[in-house]
Motif scaffolding. Structure first.
Motif, PDB file in Angstrom:
ATOM      1  N   GLN A  95       0.871  -1.194   0.000  1.00 22.97           N
ATOM      2  CA  GLN A  95       0.000   0.000   0.000  1.00 22.97           C
ATOM      3  C   GLN A  95       0.898   1.232   0.000  1.00 22.97           C
ATOM      4  O   GLN A  95       1.767   1.371   0.863  1.00 22.97           O
ATOM      5  N   LEU A 127      -2.681  -2.582  -2.596  1.00 22.29           N
ATOM      6  CA  LEU A 127      -3.865  -2.298  -1.770  1.00 22.29           C
ATOM      7  C   LEU A 127      -4.104  -0.790  -1.694  1.00 22.29           C
ATOM      8  O   LEU A 127      -3.165  -0.005  -1.776  1.00 22.29           O
ATOM      9  N   LYS A 170      -6.628   0.591   0.984  1.00 22.65           N
ATOM     10  CA  LYS A 170      -7.742   0.329   1.894  1.00 22.65           C
ATOM     11  C   LYS A 170      -8.181   1.589   2.627  1.00 22.65           C
ATOM     12  O   LYS A 170      -8.300   1.620   3.862  1.00 22.65           O
ATOM     13  N   VAL A 186      -4.742  -2.297   7.283  1.00 26.44           N
ATOM     14  CA  VAL A 186      -3.996  -3.035   6.251  1.00 26.44           C
ATOM     15  C   VAL A 186      -3.147  -4.112   6.918  1.00 26.44           C
ATOM     16  O   VAL A 186      -3.108  -5.270   6.463  1.00 26.44           O
ATOM     17  N   THR A 196     -10.728  -7.722   2.798  1.00 28.82           N
ATOM     18  CA  THR A 196      -9.388  -7.493   2.235  1.00 28.82           C
ATOM     19  C   THR A 196      -8.536  -8.756   2.403  1.00 28.82           C
ATOM     20  O   THR A 196      -7.852  -9.189   1.459  1.00 28.82           O
TER      21      THR A 196
END
Lengths: 225, 406
Positions: free
Chosen positions: B220, B302, B304, B233, B351
């Motif tokens: 991320q 990712l 998120k 995450v 996720t």
């Protein structure tokens, strides 16, 4: 007869379709409000929510989608009505007015049959957008089948989309520009018939270009053969 | 700076031709962009690349920056936060500082142009000197859906003097008496952050940053901000074990000038302590090439976020053909169609589930990445942004709202 002898009196002029999206500021939160808006919205709103997808996802072979059906299925969790809306075949209608009427009929029938309504959660309302369509003439024009084929290799996908699908929404003819010209100017009835049957939902727009090129190549080979 | 011709291989000759044809319709017109800074920030980044491309198309385009003292920028920062919905204490003097600075700019700035694109709130009041024949558009780069009323009441009369305003997403707009146009932001495929990199170049950069590539990288890239949910995450990532071997990489900007960012960074480091599979990396804001290499080396990206603007980090990852798992917030749902061009999630558990699925199904992950890249190619590159601006100018000229023949 050599192909070069068949020349159109009126050349085929290729245009491109470009568009800009307007945020109308209107939002609906249930099927009843959606029905009211569909009845009175400008044509550009109907166009936006039934045709945008095809242009944004040119590379994807997808089901005939419209934003209304997706919202009804996902935000209102009404999959039955969503399915009925998605079954409306966008490219079958000969004007936006006809397409609008098909949407209205489906929604009204739903209520007549006792269909229930529910509200979308806050933040999941349907925002009505409107397309402003631009028609941009390109530098390309064809007078015979060979020129037509060679130009077809070069035009943008938005031009292909305009002449094959959006043209069908243009009253009074309600048919695609290619078959209209091929039949009217080059007397190519067979080709025109094949062209009129093209469906955007069975392949990508690039795939569609290749299919039309193959049709033209076959026809040209017949001449030379 | 990249020339228009350099985009030919990326977008194809047809789209380049369309741009040239549109520009022909605007020949002889002069254009002026005004914003609040020449360097730093997304708006300056886009203008730095967009203005030369407009000139490349033969359109005389200038870019001016509004000048102001510390007091002006302190006020506009407050206004900015207020428009974002973060309540501020506004003093009568603040409005005065804003007006006086804009007036000073009006007397010093050369406002000779046919078409004006005014970016964000700092220069918005320049409209008070508009001439009858010119066209003025206001480009709002922020989410204006929940503004603090008193600030919006002050700015709104200025905004409604424009011919049109532009938002990045429908949900960011406001009810206004002028047309509102939807133009999403874009990324430049030729910039250091997005250009193609050789594998050797990627390896060299990862070696330099001490990022091992012995396991799949789940990454991320976001500033250290609670709204990006870095702790969520970590929790999602930890949920994939013991079934999968992977490494989590959390990359953020330098936190030196952002006290809250520094605090969040510390929390993230603390949470990751003792877990050798988690790497936390803080990079300076100029690390474009490094970000590019990290994205290209990653197996899954990712995003998120709990709240998001348009989410250009998602666009960047999609452009690199990476499978992206992202929250269905802000502009992200404009970019990802669930299970087609990426994965949309709503929870930590979701996720975790999708990280596992994509690690397990590399062919599916690859397909998501390929679709995502094509979606960005069609809709979120700088050349599309340029085309939309040209269409906007033509729209403002004709004032037709359904069909425009060019």
């Amino acid at each position: 007869m050599p192909l070069s002898w068949v020349r159109a009196k009126e050349p085929f002029r290729f245009f491109s379709r470009l568009s800009l999206t307007i945020i109308t500021g209107k939002k609906v939160k249930n099927v009843r409000e959606l029905l009211d808006e569909i009845k009175q919205a400008p044509d550009g709103v109907i166009y936006q929510h039934t045709h945008r997808f095809l242009q944004e996802y040119q590379y994807w072979i997808h089901e005939p989608p419209n934003d209304f059906s997706i919202w009804v299925s996902q935000a209102l969790k009404n999959e039955t009505l969503g399915e009925k809306l998605s079954a409306i075949d966008t490219v079958r209608y000969r004007s936006l007015q006809d397409l609008r009427q098909a949407l209205v009929t489906t929604l009204e029938k739903y209520f007549k049959q006792g269909g229930q309504d529910r509200e979308a959660l806050e933040g999941e309302e349907f925002s009505l957008l409107q397309t402003v369509r631009f028609s941009l003439p390109t530098t390309y024009q064809a007078q015979d089948l060979l020129e037509f084929r060679d130009i077809l290799k070069k035009i943008s996908l938005s031009s292909l989309y305009l002449h094959v699908f959006e043209a069908r929404l243009r009253p009074p003819l309600g048919k695609d520009d290619f078959s209209h010209w091929l039949e009217g100017e080059l007397e190519e009835k067979g080709l025109a018939k094949q062209m009129a049957k093209l469906n955007p939902y069975t392949q990508t727009l690039e795939g569609l270009r290749q299919e039309i090129l193959a049709m033209l190549d076959r026809r040209i080979a017949e001449f030379h053969g | 700076m990249a020339r228009l011709e350099e985009y030919r291989d990326i977008i194809g000759p047809q789209l380049l031709e369309e741009l040239e044809m549109l520009a022909q319709r605007l020949q002889g017109k002069t254009m002026l962009h005004v914003n609040s800074t020449a360097v730093g920030g997304g708006v300056a980044e886009i203008l730095n690349r967009l203005v030369p491309l407009c000139n490349d198309l033969g359109l005389k385009t200038r870019w001016e920056v509004i000048k102001g003292g510390e007091d002006f920028f302190a006020v506009t920062k407050k206004f900015h936060n207020a428009l974002h919905g973060d309540a501020q204490i506004i003093l009568p003097k603040d409005y005065q500082v804003y007006e006086e600075t804009v007036d000073r700019n009006l007397s010093e700035m050369s406002l000779e142009a046919d078409v004006f694109l005014i970016h964000d709130l700092q220069p918005a009041a320049l409209i008070k000197r508009r001439s009858k024949d010119s066209r003025w558009m206001w480009r709002c780069h922020i989410d204006l859906s929940h503004p603090q009323k008193e600030v919006w009441d002050f700015l709104r009369p200025y905004i409604e003097k424009y011919d049109a305003c532009v938002f990045s997403a429908p949900q960011f707009s406001q009810k206004l008496t002028i047309p509102q146009v939807l133009i999403p932001p874009s990324i430049d495929p030729l910039s250091d952050k997005n250009r193609e990199l050789e594998e050797s170049e990627v390896s060299k950069i990862l070696d330099r940053l001490n990022i091992p590539t012995d396991k799949p990288l789940v990454t991320q890239i976001s500033r250290f901000d609670r709204l990006k949910d870095p702790l969520g995450v970590i929790e999602a990532f930890q949920g994939i074990r013991p079934y999968f071997e992977a490494r989590l990489l959390l990359v953020g900007g330098s936190a030196a000038d952002d006290p809250e960012g520094a605090q969040v960074y510390q929390e993230v480091v603390e949470r990751a302590k003792g877990d050798e599979s988690i790497l936390v990396l803080s990079l300076p804001p100029t690390s474009h090439l490094e970000i590019n290499a990290i994205q290209r080396a990653s197996t899954i990206i990712l995003q998120k976020s709990l709240k998001e603007g348009f989410g250009l980090t998602v666009t960047e990852a999609l452009w690199k053909g990476k499978p992206v798992i992202a929250s269905a917030v802000g502009g992200i749902s404009q970019q990802i169609i669930h299970k087609h061009s990426g994965i949309l999630v709503h929870s930590i558990e979701g996720t975790t589930y999708w990280i596992q699925r994509l690690l397990q199904k590399p062919e599916f992950a690859k397909k998501l990445g390929e679709n995502g890249r094509e979606h960005v190619r069609n809709n979120f590159l700088l050349t599309r942004h340029l085309r939309d601006y040209l269409l906007l100018f033509l729209f403002a000229q004709t004032r037709e709202d359904e069909f425009i023949r060019l």
